[in-house]
Design a protein around this motif. Structure first.
Motif, short mmCIF file in Angstrom:
data_model
loop_
_atom_site.label_atom_id
_atom_site.label_comp_id
_atom_site.label_asym_id
_atom_site.label_seq_id
_atom_site.Cartn_x
_atom_site.Cartn_y
_atom_site.Cartn_z
N THR A 61 0.84 -1.20 0.00
CA THR A 61 0.00 0.00 0.00
C THR A 61 0.87 1.25 0.00
O THR A 61 0.61 2.20 -0.74
CB THR A 61 -0.90 0.01 1.27
OG1 THR A 61 -1.32 -1.33 1.52
CG2 THR A 61 -2.07 0.90 1.12
N VAL A 62 1.89 1.23 0.84
CA VAL A 62 2.77 2.41 0.92
C VAL A 62 3.50 2.61 -0.40
O VAL A 62 3.62 3.74 -0.90
CB VAL A 62 3.77 2.25 2.10
CG1 VAL A 62 4.79 3.37 2.09
CG2 VAL A 62 3.01 2.23 3.41
N ILE A 63 3.98 1.52 -1.01
CA ILE A 63 4.66 1.64 -2.31
C ILE A 63 3.69 2.20 -3.35
O ILE A 63 4.03 3.09 -4.13
CB ILE A 63 5.21 0.26 -2.76
CG1 ILE A 63 6.37 -0.14 -1.86
CG2 ILE A 63 5.66 0.30 -4.23
CD1 ILE A 63 7.02 -1.46 -2.22
N GLU A 123 1.10 4.12 -2.80
CA GLU A 123 0.88 5.55 -2.54
C GLU A 123 2.06 6.36 -3.03
O GLU A 123 1.91 7.44 -3.60
CB GLU A 123 0.67 5.78 -1.03
CG GLU A 123 -0.73 5.38 -0.58
CD GLU A 123 -0.83 5.21 0.93
OE1 GLU A 123 0.18 5.46 1.64
OE2 GLU A 123 -1.92 4.81 1.39
N TRP A 124 3.25 5.83 -2.82
CA TRP A 124 4.47 6.54 -3.23
C TRP A 124 4.53 6.67 -4.76
O TRP A 124 4.78 7.74 -5.30
CB TRP A 124 5.69 5.78 -2.71
CG TRP A 124 6.99 6.38 -3.15
CD1 TRP A 124 7.58 7.52 -2.67
CD2 TRP A 124 7.86 5.86 -4.17
NE1 TRP A 124 8.75 7.74 -3.33
CE2 TRP A 124 8.96 6.76 -4.25
CE3 TRP A 124 7.82 4.74 -5.01
CZ2 TRP A 124 10.00 6.55 -5.15
CZ3 TRP A 124 8.85 4.55 -5.89
CH2 TRP A 124 9.93 5.45 -5.97
N ILE A 125 4.24 5.56 -5.43
CA ILE A 125 4.31 5.58 -6.90
C ILE A 125 3.28 6.54 -7.48
O ILE A 125 3.55 7.32 -8.39
CB ILE A 125 4.12 4.15 -7.48
CG1 ILE A 125 5.36 3.31 -7.17
CG2 ILE A 125 3.88 4.18 -8.99
CD1 ILE A 125 5.35 1.91 -7.71
N ALA A 166 2.09 9.16 -6.10
CA ALA A 166 2.46 10.55 -5.80
C ALA A 166 3.62 11.04 -6.66
O ALA A 166 3.95 12.23 -6.63
CB ALA A 166 2.79 10.67 -4.32
N LEU A 167 4.25 10.17 -7.42
CA LEU A 167 5.38 10.60 -8.25
C LEU A 167 4.91 11.61 -9.29
O LEU A 167 3.82 11.50 -9.83
CB LEU A 167 6.00 9.39 -8.97
CG LEU A 167 6.82 8.41 -8.15
CD1 LEU A 167 7.22 7.21 -9.01
CD2 LEU A 167 8.06 9.06 -7.58
N ALA A 225 -0.04 -0.85 -6.79
CA ALA A 225 0.31 0.43 -7.42
C ALA A 225 -0.37 0.55 -8.79
O ALA A 225 -0.83 1.63 -9.17
CB ALA A 225 1.82 0.54 -7.57
N GLU A 282 -3.88 1.52 -8.22
CA GLU A 282 -3.95 2.92 -7.81
C GLU A 282 -3.73 3.87 -8.98
O GLU A 282 -4.30 4.94 -9.04
CB GLU A 282 -2.88 3.20 -6.72
CG GLU A 282 -3.25 2.68 -5.36
CD GLU A 282 -4.46 3.39 -4.77
OE1 GLU A 282 -4.47 4.64 -4.75
OE2 GLU A 282 -5.40 2.70 -4.36
#
Lengths: 435, 189
Positions: A306-308, A310-312, A314-315, A353, A356
């Motif tokens: 999930t965190v990965i 969210e990070w991807i 947000a790129l 990801a 998402e």
């Protein structure tokens, strides 16, 4: 240790174990088990890991796998491949580079009864290359065409790779299989077009076959009725909702089995061997499934995917750019690892990801399989090339690799086209099964 | 190869291989039987509108034969997916040491999982767990997991001997080393 760090550490340990040579099934199961034990205690880990092997091996959806594998073994045993080759040769042999083009079409046709890329490459290395060399076709180009054509089997249903993808990311296997058909046929046509241009420009590479009568063409069609029947059964059965993928696979296997019996090609010991091999291949995939599912459970506890994701998301890049980067990673990994191995290792981490990012999971599945297949024909570990080179020791592997680049370029172009026009992939599943 | 023999190891390897092969035969013929069962179900359901009761239950329960029971046969035939790039770079004693380490990791994994699969079976057995459709008992199917993993556990223990012997004497004949019968026929997906 906080869960995220533990998750990341788990992934690093997993990769280290895999590089050391630990089987993916054991590496994933062990890191998953230890991770869960550290977070939730030994009892929970033992319970989760104890349930998963059986729950995976009793999931009805996965029962399609052995059926698809069985179709391939029966098709191989029944000599169906030579039937496919005869038809392709009779109908496409007159073209410039006709026999090479026939090889591509025959492999695509055989892909309709085989779900495994390397197996198809191996079969055609035995059947097609001797014929090609007899007519003085360029050896390395012939071998490259065979190695590349093998990859068609993993998109054209039945496809084991797409079932594996569907199983890990929990997507409709029926949709995926329907989605693979057009890209598979499209790739075959592009390969054929390339060969047509190549041989037209340089006729010395190999001559067309002349003097095939219409009677011969008509007769050749008799050899492919089981392939057509299996195709109708699998594509027709699933698109009309008449059958589940397992049912389509089982009836497909039964058709090929009857054909093999009619041709008296299947002795008892050949049947037993085919069945034992099918069981071996099935348990290989299932064992890796349980390992990966134990690891995925651990990852879910850590929230790392999930965190990965969210990070991807947000790129500061377009989703298409991110998709391209992810696919590039797959092409790179594909150089070292088998298709299912790579998908099983990476998808639990990367798939959230993709969701998402708003990328269609079915489209992504087709793209991933296509990338993986590119890995199968590129150095250093292009397995299809090694399979062909292993069977034809007279054709040096490095020459095959050199001759295969145009096919790789075509594949990359295909991937770009599929990203630009996702309709090519999604048309069939959306048409038959609704958007 | 110097060909130094180890009769006991050879016997144990062959005996275990027989058990593993039998498990694979059971798995394979189950697939074959399911092929007929499922095809018959499609025909009967679609043409005569009379589905075979419990077809899904039977399928689900019998899947354990080829989903887990024959796992050790696949191991012995070097069928499981791995990345052996690094392993193949290393020769001689170092290669066998790496193989031993890899085997120890596998053994650790199965030792950790095995009790859980047994408990899973035991719960089904004690509480009389049955399938949703026609109420077949699930324990025989669940028992396949500890049996299959148990055979694999025995195989991995034997592999420690196999690789330990080769570490002590790298020139000895590699008895019991998992290898595909024909590397070119070894299909992957």
């Amino acid at each position: 240790m906080d869960p995220l760090t533990l998750g990341a550490l788990g992934f690093v340990v997993l990769i280290a174990l895999v590089i050391l040579g630990v089987h993916i099934a054991f590496a994933t199961a062990l890191t998953g088990f230890i991770g869960i034990a550290m977070m939730k205690g030994w009892a929970v880990a033992s319970n989760v890991a104890g349930i998963i092997p059986h729950s995976t091996a009793s999931n009805y959806l996965f029962s399609v796998l052995p059926m698809f594998i069985l179709i391939g073994f029966f098709a191989h045993a029944s000599g169906m491949v030579s039937g496919a080759y005869r038809v392709a040769r009779a109908w496409a042999g007159w073209l410039p580079g006709g026999l090479a083009i026939s090889t591509v079409f025959a492999a695509a046709g055989f892909g309709a009864v085989s779900g495994a890329s390397q197996a198809t490459a191996a079969v055609f290395a035995r059947v097609a290359i001797p014929e090609l060399l007899k007519l003085k076709y360029n050896p390395s180009l012939s071998a490259a065409a065979v190695a590349a054509s093998g990859t068609l089997a993993s998109l054209i249903p039945p496809s084991a790779a797409l079932v594996v993808y569907g199983a890990i990311v929990d997507q409709s296997i029926g949709r995926l299989l329907l989605a693979g058909f057009i890209p598979g046929v499209f790739s075959a046509l592009l390969y054929a077009l390339f060969l047509l241009i190549r041989f037209s420009a340089n006729p010395e590479l190999g001559q067309p076959i002349r003097g095939i009568s219409w009677g011969e063409r008509g007769l050749s069609l008799l050899g492919v009725w089981p392939i057509i029947l299996v195709m109708v059964m699998i594509l027709g059965g699933m698109s009309t909702g008449w059958t589940t993928p397992t049912e389509a696979g089982a009836t497909g296997a039964a058709i090929v089995f009857v054909y093999a019996l009619l041709r008296r090609k299947l002795s008892f010991s050949a049947l037993n061997d085919s069945l034992v091999e099918t069981a071996k291949l099935t348990v290989m995939i299932f064992a890796t499934f349980w390992g990966v599912f134990i690891f995925a459970r651990f990852l879910a506890f850590t929230r790392l995917p999930t965190v990965i994701a969210e990070w991807i998301v947000a790129l500061p890049f377009e989703p298409t750019m991110i998709l391209a980067a992810i696919l590039l990673c797959y092409a790179f990994l594909g150089m070292f690892m088998s298709a299912s191995g790579m998908m099983l290792l990476t998808l639990p981490v990367i798939f959230p990801a993709i969701v998402e990012l708003g990328i269609d999971p079915i489209l992504f599945g087709i793209l991933v399989v296509k990338m993986v297949e590119i890995g199968l024909v590129t150095p250093p570990v292009g397995l299809n090339v090694y399979v062909v080179g292993g069977i034809r020791r007279d054709i040096p592997v490095h020459q095959i690799f050199r001759a295969i680049w145009p096919f790789v370029t075509i594949d990359v172009l295909t991937v770009v086209l599929l990203i630009m026009f996702p309709g090519i992939v999604l048309f069939l599943p959306n048409f038959f099964m609704g958007a | 190869m110097a060909g130094r023999d180890a009769p006991l190891l050879r016997t144990l390897d062959t005996s275990l291989l027989r058990v593993e092969w039998a498990a694979a035969v059971i798995g394979g013929w189950t697939i074959f039987a399911l092929m007929f069962l499922v095809s018959a179900e499609v025909l009967l359901r679609r043409l005569l509108n009379s589905p075979i009761p419990g077809q899904q239950d039977i399928t689900i329960l019998s899947m354990a034969t080829f989903g887990v029971l024959c796992v050790s046969f696949c191991y012995r035939q070097a069928g499981h997916i791995r990345m052996d790039l690094l392993l193949l770079q290393v020769q001689g004693r170092a290669h066998w040491i790496m193989q031993l380490l890899v085997t120890l990791v596998a053994l650790l994994t199965i030792t950790a999982i095995l009790p859980g699969t047994w408990n899973h079976f035991l719960r089904a057995f004690e509480f009389g767990d049955t399938t949703f459709g026609i109420g077949l008992p699930t324990w025989p199917s669940k028992l396949m997991a500890p049996i299959g993993l148990g055979i694999l556990w025995a195989r991995l223990v034997l592999e420690i001997w196999v690789f330990g012997r080769l570490i002590a004497d790298p020139e000895a004949e590699p008895i019991g080393v998992p290898e595909p019968p024909n590397p070119l026929e070894d299909m992957d997906t």
